[in-house]
Write an enzyme that holds these catalytic residues in place. Sequence first.
Site, PDB file in Angstrom:
ATOM      1  N   LYS A  13       2.730   0.337  -7.851  1.00 38.16           N
ATOM      2  CA  LYS A  13       1.414   0.092  -8.094  1.00 38.16           C
ATOM      3  C   LYS A  13       0.472   1.459  -7.698  1.00 38.16           C
ATOM      4  CE  LYS A  13       0.960  -3.296  -5.453  1.00 38.16           C
ATOM      5  NZ  LYS A  13       2.261  -3.514  -4.895  1.00 38.16           N
ATOM      6  N   ARG A  88      -4.785 -11.134  -3.765  1.00 44.00           N
ATOM      7  CA  ARG A  88      -3.353 -11.644  -3.319  1.00 44.00           C
ATOM      8  C   ARG A  88      -3.227 -12.973  -3.102  1.00 44.00           C
ATOM      9  NH1 ARG A  88      -2.064  -5.944  -0.945  1.00 44.00           N
ATOM     10  NH2 ARG A  88       0.082  -6.126  -0.481  1.00 44.00           N
ATOM     11  N   ARG A 127       9.918   5.429   0.975  1.00 40.68           N
ATOM     12  CA  ARG A 127       8.474   5.687   0.679  1.00 40.68           C
ATOM     13  C   ARG A 127       7.973   6.659   1.941  1.00 40.68           C
ATOM     14  NH1 ARG A 127       4.300   1.574  -1.260  1.00 40.68           N
ATOM     15  NH2 ARG A 127       5.016   0.462   0.675  1.00 40.68           N
ATOM     16  N   ARG A 160       5.129   4.859   6.461  1.00 42.58           N
ATOM     17  CA  ARG A 160       4.408   3.593   7.313  1.00 42.58           C
ATOM     18  C   ARG A 160       4.794   2.555   8.038  1.00 42.58           C
ATOM     19  NH1 ARG A 160       1.795   1.136   1.648  1.00 42.58           N
ATOM     20  NH2 ARG A 160       1.814  -0.871   2.831  1.00 42.58           N
ATOM     21  N   ARG A 171       7.437  -9.202   3.492  1.00 44.40           N
ATOM     22  CA  ARG A 171       6.360  -9.101   2.514  1.00 44.40           C
ATOM     23  C   ARG A 171       6.665  -9.642   1.144  1.00 44.40           C
ATOM     24  NH1 ARG A 171       6.087  -2.866   3.621  1.00 44.40           N
ATOM     25  NH2 ARG A 171       4.490  -2.852   1.957  1.00 44.40           N
TER      26      ARG A 171
END
Length: 214
Positions: A13, A88, A127, A160, A171
């Site tokens: 996203k 969300r 990531r 992160r 998640r």
Amino acid sequence: MNLLIMGPPGAGKGTQAVEVVKELKIPHISTGDMLREAVKQGTEMGKKAKEYMDKGQLVPDEVIIGVVKDRTKEPDCKTGFLLDGFPRTLPQAEALDVSLKEMGIKLDGVINIKVPREKIVARITGRRVCRSCGDTYHVENKPPKEAGKCDKCGGELYQRSDDTEETVNKRLDVYEAQTQPLLDYYGRQGLVLDINGDQAIDKVLQDILTALKK
Ligand code: ADP
Ligand code: AMP
């Protein structure tokens, strides 16, 4: 255009949003980025949010709804916006509807990036994000020219704290239970644009821009 970009964590996203907003000249509003900034600044909201974020849980609706409402009322949103990571939950979607109605505007589309769950873990654990400008990389799929350094600003790349294998699974469970049902909510309004996110980054962008033109 007033748009949402949805999909599981790690779907791409943020990666796509950065390019889509350049094309459409609208602001990119990422609630994840806003919360991470609050954590970095050490604000009360940031301190509260970090506990939820590190566990892979959603921060409470009442924390995030007001933040988004205020942000979408800022002058740069007059030409539209791309909301990333919000809503969300159903209460967040309903609050957004109320807020848009108050402003006399409507959503034009919901970009839904689809990536199979089994591909997500590698995307998230690989990531890396720039500490200075927030640009996103991937150790294999989108490596920076120089390891550990942002191509755009030279900033330090970091991982992160919620991008661990165990948090990812939590998640994803939260996404499937609380966020995925919103696709029915927006589907009933004919707003969902399904995009295959399991292809090269450039191809995903092309598909999004084509879908938006229709
Ligand atoms: P999200 O914002 O949905 O959580 P990101 O845009 O941060 O996801 O992407 C998650 C990771 O996957 C990043 O490391 C990014 O570089 C990488 N990525 C994004 N899109 C693709 C793609 N189409 N193919 C392979 N890797 C991708
Ligand atoms: P993201 O950057 O979108 O992956 O979000 C990172 C984390 O921030 C999530 O796992 C949540 O803990 C929190 N978060 C971001 N957006 C929201 C939201 N709309 N509602 C609740 N929590 C959120």
